[in-house]
Write an enzyme that holds these catalytic residues in place. Sequence first.
Site, mmCIF file in Angstrom:
data_model
loop_
_atom_site.group_PDB
_atom_site.id
_atom_site.type_symbol
_atom_site.label_atom_id
_atom_site.label_comp_id
_atom_site.label_asym_id
_atom_site.label_seq_id
_atom_site.Cartn_x
_atom_site.Cartn_y
_atom_site.Cartn_z
ATOM 1 N N ASN A 159 1.210 -1.282 0.459
ATOM 2 C CA ASN A 159 0.036 -0.446 0.031
ATOM 3 C C ASN A 159 0.864 1.170 0.046
ATOM 4 O OD1 ASN A 159 -1.630 2.460 0.270
ATOM 5 N ND2 ASN A 159 -2.600 1.270 2.308
ATOM 6 N N THR A 191 -0.957 -1.299 -5.097
ATOM 7 C CA THR A 191 -2.251 -0.959 -4.525
ATOM 8 C C THR A 191 -2.580 0.801 -5.584
ATOM 9 O OG1 THR A 191 -2.703 0.004 -2.435
ATOM 10 C CG2 THR A 191 -3.450 -2.202 -3.069
ATOM 11 N N ASP A 218 -3.436 -2.227 9.691
ATOM 12 C CA ASP A 218 -4.048 -3.004 9.171
ATOM 13 C C ASP A 218 -5.237 -2.885 8.686
ATOM 14 O OD1 ASP A 218 -3.211 -4.462 12.199
ATOM 15 O OD2 ASP A 218 -3.072 -2.797 13.370
ATOM 16 N N GLY A 219 -5.147 -1.977 7.699
ATOM 17 C CA GLY A 219 -6.285 -1.275 7.155
ATOM 18 C C GLY A 219 -6.406 -2.562 6.043
ATOM 19 N N GLU A 223 -9.263 -5.106 4.491
ATOM 20 C CA GLU A 223 -10.062 -5.231 3.380
ATOM 21 C C GLU A 223 -9.723 -6.820 2.469
ATOM 22 O OE1 GLU A 223 -8.148 -3.571 -0.163
ATOM 23 O OE2 GLU A 223 -8.485 -1.263 0.866
ATOM 24 N N GLY A 248 1.868 0.163 8.505
ATOM 25 C CA GLY A 248 1.167 0.959 8.626
ATOM 26 C C GLY A 248 1.395 1.764 10.162
ATOM 27 N N ASP A 484 -11.705 -3.017 13.159
ATOM 28 C CA ASP A 484 -11.099 -2.837 13.058
ATOM 29 C C ASP A 484 -10.236 -1.901 12.558
ATOM 30 O OD1 ASP A 484 -11.055 -5.883 13.302
ATOM 31 O OD2 ASP A 484 -10.698 -6.596 11.627
HETATM 32 N N1 LIG Z 1 -3.133 3.536 -3.924
HETATM 33 C C1 LIG Z 1 -3.867 3.835 -2.652
HETATM 34 N N2 LIG Z 1 -4.179 5.389 -2.445
HETATM 35 C C2 LIG Z 1 -5.036 5.301 -1.562
HETATM 36 N N3 LIG Z 1 -5.596 4.733 -0.167
HETATM 37 C C3 LIG Z 1 -4.790 3.211 -0.401
HETATM 38 C C4 LIG Z 1 -5.290 2.432 -1.384
HETATM 39 N N4 LIG Z 1 -4.330 1.336 -1.446
HETATM 40 C C5 LIG Z 1 -4.860 1.038 -0.010
HETATM 41 N N5 LIG Z 1 -5.432 2.027 0.376
HETATM 42 C C6 LIG Z 1 -6.355 2.657 1.509
HETATM 43 O O1 LIG Z 1 -5.287 2.350 2.614
HETATM 44 C C7 LIG Z 1 -6.349 2.848 3.810
HETATM 45 C C8 LIG Z 1 -4.626 2.317 4.952
HETATM 46 O O2 LIG Z 1 -3.704 1.555 4.749
HETATM 47 P P1 LIG Z 1 -3.256 0.449 5.784
HETATM 48 O O3 LIG Z 1 -4.187 -0.736 6.799
HETATM 49 O O4 LIG Z 1 -2.523 0.013 5.016
HETATM 50 O O5 LIG Z 1 -2.562 2.339 6.193
HETATM 51 P P2 LIG Z 1 -2.678 2.462 7.308
HETATM 52 O O6 LIG Z 1 -4.053 3.006 7.382
HETATM 53 O O7 LIG Z 1 -1.104 3.516 7.280
HETATM 54 O O8 LIG Z 1 -1.731 1.710 8.691
HETATM 55 P P3 LIG Z 1 -2.896 1.236 9.883
HETATM 56 O O9 LIG Z 1 -4.737 0.951 10.121
HETATM 57 O O10 LIG Z 1 -2.364 0.639 11.031
HETATM 58 O O11 LIG Z 1 -3.464 2.581 10.709
HETATM 59 C C9 LIG Z 1 -6.584 1.280 3.750
HETATM 60 O O12 LIG Z 1 -8.606 1.605 3.983
HETATM 61 C C10 LIG Z 1 -6.447 0.547 2.071
HETATM 62 O O13 LIG Z 1 -7.989 0.567 1.655
#
Ligand SMILES: Nc1ncnc2c1ncn2[C@@H]1O[C@H](COP(=O)(O)OP(=O)(O)OP(=O)(O)O)[C@@H](O)[C@H]1O
Length: 512
Positions: A159, A191, A218-219, A223, A248, A484
């Site tokens: 991501n 992604t 964790d996001g 998914e 993340g 989550d």
């Molecule tokens: N290319 C992208 N551009 C924007 N959003 C994206 C992309 N790829 C994935 N995502 C979204 O980003 C969101 C957050 O992702 P991720 O869990 O990896 O990181 P985080 O939120 O920083 O970590 P945490 O969930 O641990 O706080 C996910 O819901 C995912 O759907």
Amino acid sequence: MAQEELKSIDLEDIFFHYRHSSQQYILKLSLTNLSIVTKQDENKNKSSSSVNNTQIIPIDDIYGCLCMKSMKNSNQCCLTFYLYILKRSHTLSGIVSKKYDFHRIQHTFMYGKYNDYETNYAEIMRWHRHVTYAIYLRRNLPFDIMTIKRDKRALVFVNPAGGAGKAYRLVMEHVAGIWSEAEFNYHIVITEYAGHAREYVKTIELNEWSGIILASGDGLIYEVINGLFNRKDWQEALTLPIGHLPCGSGNAFITNIIRHSKQPIETSMEKFLVQSAILIATHQVIPFDMAVIDTCDGQRIFSFLSIAWGIMADVDYESEKYRFLGETRFTVEAVKRILRPRIYNGYIDYLPYDVTDDTVQTNQITSNTTTNGLSEHLLPLNEPISIDPTTSKWRRIDGPFAHVLITSKAALSKGSISTPQSTLTDGYLTLQFIRIHGSIRLNLAKAFTKLSDGKHFNYDFVEWMPIRAFRIVPSETNGNMMIDGEKVPYGPIQGEVLPSIARCMGKQPRND
Ligand SMILES: Nc1ncnc2c1ncn2[C@@H]1O[C@H](COP(=O)(O)OP(=O)(O)OP(=O)(O)O)[C@@H](O)[C@H]1O
């Protein structure tokens, strides 16, 4: 790989130092160890009774082994072992510290017993096969899975938006090298938008992949798991083990996996990533509990971590704007919320978890079970639950509350243990809550400061219990409800534990 040849793993041969050919070693391989015996120089030691110096390396500490042609002598080959070991670190002044740290080490040995390269190479490849096999046997995987899955690749989603937006660089800098040393095969998909990974896993050919790895927070795990549950063949899809490379801000999934293995968790982001990459490359397949959740807009969602209402939900959602701070975002928002606490009115119905209670059915999943039929104890959300003690096992707790959290795992992030007694497969959810009484600011401040090691459970004002199922009914119509770490529509929500339903790339604790 000939199965016959590998019935016995034991090998022994003479190798020499990759720089000093006069320094010889006897290498002995067994199912559990690699022994390196340093051969003494016979002339030097004729008068001495000194014993050969032996180093024993547990196979558990070896994550890879590679063979190469010698650069110096075209007839010779070299064999390199890649190790990841816990050992005492040294301070800058050279004093051995009390702290144990993980170290990546490589040992390279030369081999040239025969006069021609082909024979030496064939012999060194035999060592490679046996070492690889010994590593795989430690994973407790059946032989057929081992040989089939080894040739398959793991599907890795990176991501680029996760955490502080550095996931791809982190993977290239800290993971790619380790996985080539471990000969771990993978295919990367970056992604492109939120929801991309969920769509992608809905249509993958399951038997093409050895597992799914998320280089994310964790996001993305949430998914992908929900994408797998949305498949018609969801039961087969869930047998694919899920791995996590922490990129993340929360990184709860891998934190819980490493806790299960009883390894100390690396503190720096980079070392944590290395620890996870090595665990993935040598993983065992470990089951984990999840929960099926019904939200007020009629969705059925699958949760691997938590359902939050109250201060935790507010902190999680409102801290999104501080995403650039990494995990610190939660602390910044928590301080704000503790200083200006909110009151959450409503009630919680719950079905207690009691292993001795045989009147309560547990989920019996068969090949015909659909995801709609997955819950045993949940009624439609608009039907009231009877809490009459003469006819029902369900109980009710009335608010107002300051904090309500339901979890299936111990760690909510790398830095917080919300549910200290929880394991990956305890078969229940843990409900914890803080009611509004006494000095709520003080209680919340005390609870949050002890969250790093789960000691908040020692306070009387933090109430908790193991449950099979729950329904939260808030009185207000606006607020934050998080599954989550993802916001879902605010309103009544209910769920039930799904014991050991999914698989992750983990490790059983070592007994030594
Ligand atoms: N290319 C992208 N551009 C924007 N959003 C994206 C992309 N790829 C994935 N995502 C979204 O980003 C969101 C957050 O992702 P991720 O869990 O990896 O990181 P985080 O939120 O920083 O970590 P945490 O969930 O641990 O706080 C996910 O819901 C995912 O759907």
